[in-house]
Write a protein that holds these residues in place. Structure first.
Motif, PDB file in Angstrom:
ATOM      1  N   GLN A   9      -3.347   4.804  -2.204  1.00 22.99           N
ATOM      2  CA  GLN A   9      -2.266   4.199  -2.960  1.00 22.99           C
ATOM      3  C   GLN A   9      -2.334   2.692  -2.865  1.00 22.99           C
ATOM      4  O   GLN A   9      -2.811   2.121  -1.892  1.00 22.99           O
ATOM      5  N   GLN A  66       7.231  -5.977  -7.551  1.00 22.59           N
ATOM      6  CA  GLN A  66       8.655  -5.755  -7.807  1.00 22.59           C
ATOM      7  C   GLN A  66       9.227  -4.833  -6.739  1.00 22.59           C
ATOM      8  O   GLN A  66       8.553  -3.892  -6.310  1.00 22.59           O
ATOM      9  N   TYR A  91      12.412  -2.243  -5.722  1.00 29.34           N
ATOM     10  CA  TYR A  91      13.430  -1.392  -6.305  1.00 29.34           C
ATOM     11  C   TYR A  91      14.214  -0.697  -5.209  1.00 29.34           C
ATOM     12  O   TYR A  91      13.714  -0.483  -4.095  1.00 29.34           O
ATOM     13  N   PHE A 101      11.576   0.659  -2.609  1.00 23.79           N
ATOM     14  CA  PHE A 101      10.181   0.789  -3.028  1.00 23.79           C
ATOM     15  C   PHE A 101       9.635  -0.557  -3.457  1.00 23.79           C
ATOM     16  O   PHE A 101      10.332  -1.336  -4.119  1.00 23.79           O
ATOM     17  N   GLY A 130       1.254  -0.651 -16.151  1.00 26.74           N
ATOM     18  CA  GLY A 130       2.198   0.177 -15.424  1.00 26.74           C
ATOM     19  C   GLY A 130       2.193  -0.172 -13.948  1.00 26.74           C
ATOM     20  O   GLY A 130       1.220  -0.705 -13.422  1.00 26.74           O
ATOM     21  N   LEU A 131       3.299   0.096 -13.286  1.00 24.44           N
ATOM     22  CA  LEU A 131       3.441  -0.229 -11.880  1.00 24.44           C
ATOM     23  C   LEU A 131       2.850   0.855 -10.994  1.00 24.44           C
ATOM     24  O   LEU A 131       2.843   2.036 -11.354  1.00 24.44           O
ATOM     25  N   PHE A 149       3.469   2.427  -7.303  1.00 24.00           N
ATOM     26  CA  PHE A 149       4.521   2.501  -6.292  1.00 24.00           C
ATOM     27  C   PHE A 149       3.996   2.986  -4.955  1.00 24.00           C
ATOM     28  O   PHE A 149       3.059   3.778  -4.879  1.00 24.00           O
ATOM     29  N   GLY A 150       4.677   2.547  -3.888  1.00 27.76           N
ATOM     30  CA  GLY A 150       4.482   3.135  -2.583  1.00 27.76           C
ATOM     31  C   GLY A 150       5.451   4.284  -2.389  1.00 27.76           C
ATOM     32  O   GLY A 150       6.225   4.625  -3.291  1.00 27.76           O
ATOM     33  N   LYS A 151       5.431   4.871  -1.207  1.00 30.62           N
ATOM     34  CA  LYS A 151       6.296   6.020  -0.934  1.00 30.62           C
ATOM     35  C   LYS A 151       7.704   5.606  -0.555  1.00 30.62           C
ATOM     36  O   LYS A 151       8.606   6.439  -0.531  1.00 30.62           O
TER      37      LYS A 151
END
Lengths: 116, 113
Positions: free
Chosen positions: A2, A33, A35, A88, A103-104, A106-108
């Motif tokens: 990831q 970013q 979130y 996140f 597109g982004l 993400f991590g977990k």
């Protein structure tokens, strides 16, 4: 593997304390970013930091970016019970030929619990 | 200003059936993205529209998934036929071409039985 990986996976602190979450990524990015997601709800955009920026603030939030270490941190000061959520980081690698950002990735996430 | 909206909020269907998810982006946002989160995994990018054009669909799992954005406004994501592994939460996000902050909708929780 990831792109974004948050650390720690879970964090529990007392109300009023500061909370720090870290994010590491692997490839060069255009922006990163952060979130927040409250249980069972949608993602709320917190902050965007660009690759040429080192620090940004928004209210009680402070985000740093170290592109040499490929890492970012999110600091929440004077935490409140309402800050309990999953956080996140998401990276945007590039802009495509059409002008829109990729597109982004993400991590977990880090699950933050604020104890009253 | 209204945020990104998605419909339905929940959908429960049987394997082999068809489901269509809808996303209405923030007015004026040319970028529209679809993401999916399956149980226990990270949120994964599916595809990206700029206006009505598919800019990147590298994240689409297979040809059972079809996304459209006719007229460059709302978008639909159709799954046909649905399989058990399609269960998850499907998120839509939109952004403008200047600031690129992606704003997410509340998601559609899809359950395939």
């Amino acid at each position: 593997s990831q792109q974004g990986e948050e650390d720690p996976q879970a964090l529990s602190i007392q109300e009023g304390e500061n909370a720090t979450m870290n994010c590491s990524y692997k490839t060069s990015i255009n922006n990163l970013q952060w979130y927040r997601q409250n249980s069972g709800r949608g993602l709320v955009h917190l902050i965007l930091i660009r690759s040429n920026e080192r620090e940004k603030h928004s209210g009680r939030l402070r985000v740093t970016l170290d592109t040499s270490k490929k890492s970012s941190s999110l600091l929440i000061t004077a935490s409140r019970a309402a800050d309990t959520a999953s956080y996140f980081c998401a990276t945007c690698v590039a802009f495509d030929s059409g002008g829109g950002a990729d597109g982004l990735t993400f991590g977990k996430g880090t699950h933050l619990i604020i104890q009253p | 200003e209204a945020g990104v909206t998605q419909f339905p909020s929940h959908s429960v269907i049987e394997k082999g059936q068809t489901v269509t998810l809808r996303c209405d982006p923030i007015s004026g946002h040319d970028n529209l993205y679809w993401y999916r989160r399956v149980m226990g995994k990270e949120i994964k990018f599916l595809l990206h529209f700029v206006k009505e054009s598919k800019q990147d669909e590298s994240g689409m799992p297979n040809n059972r998934f079809l996304a459209e954005r006719t007229g460059g406004t709302y978008s639909t994501l159709k799954v046909q036929p649905a399989e058990l592994e399609d269960s998850g939460v499907y998120f839509c996000a939109s952004s403008d071409l200047v600031y690129n902050e992606q704003f997410f909708g509340p998601g559609t929780r899809l359950t395939v039985l």
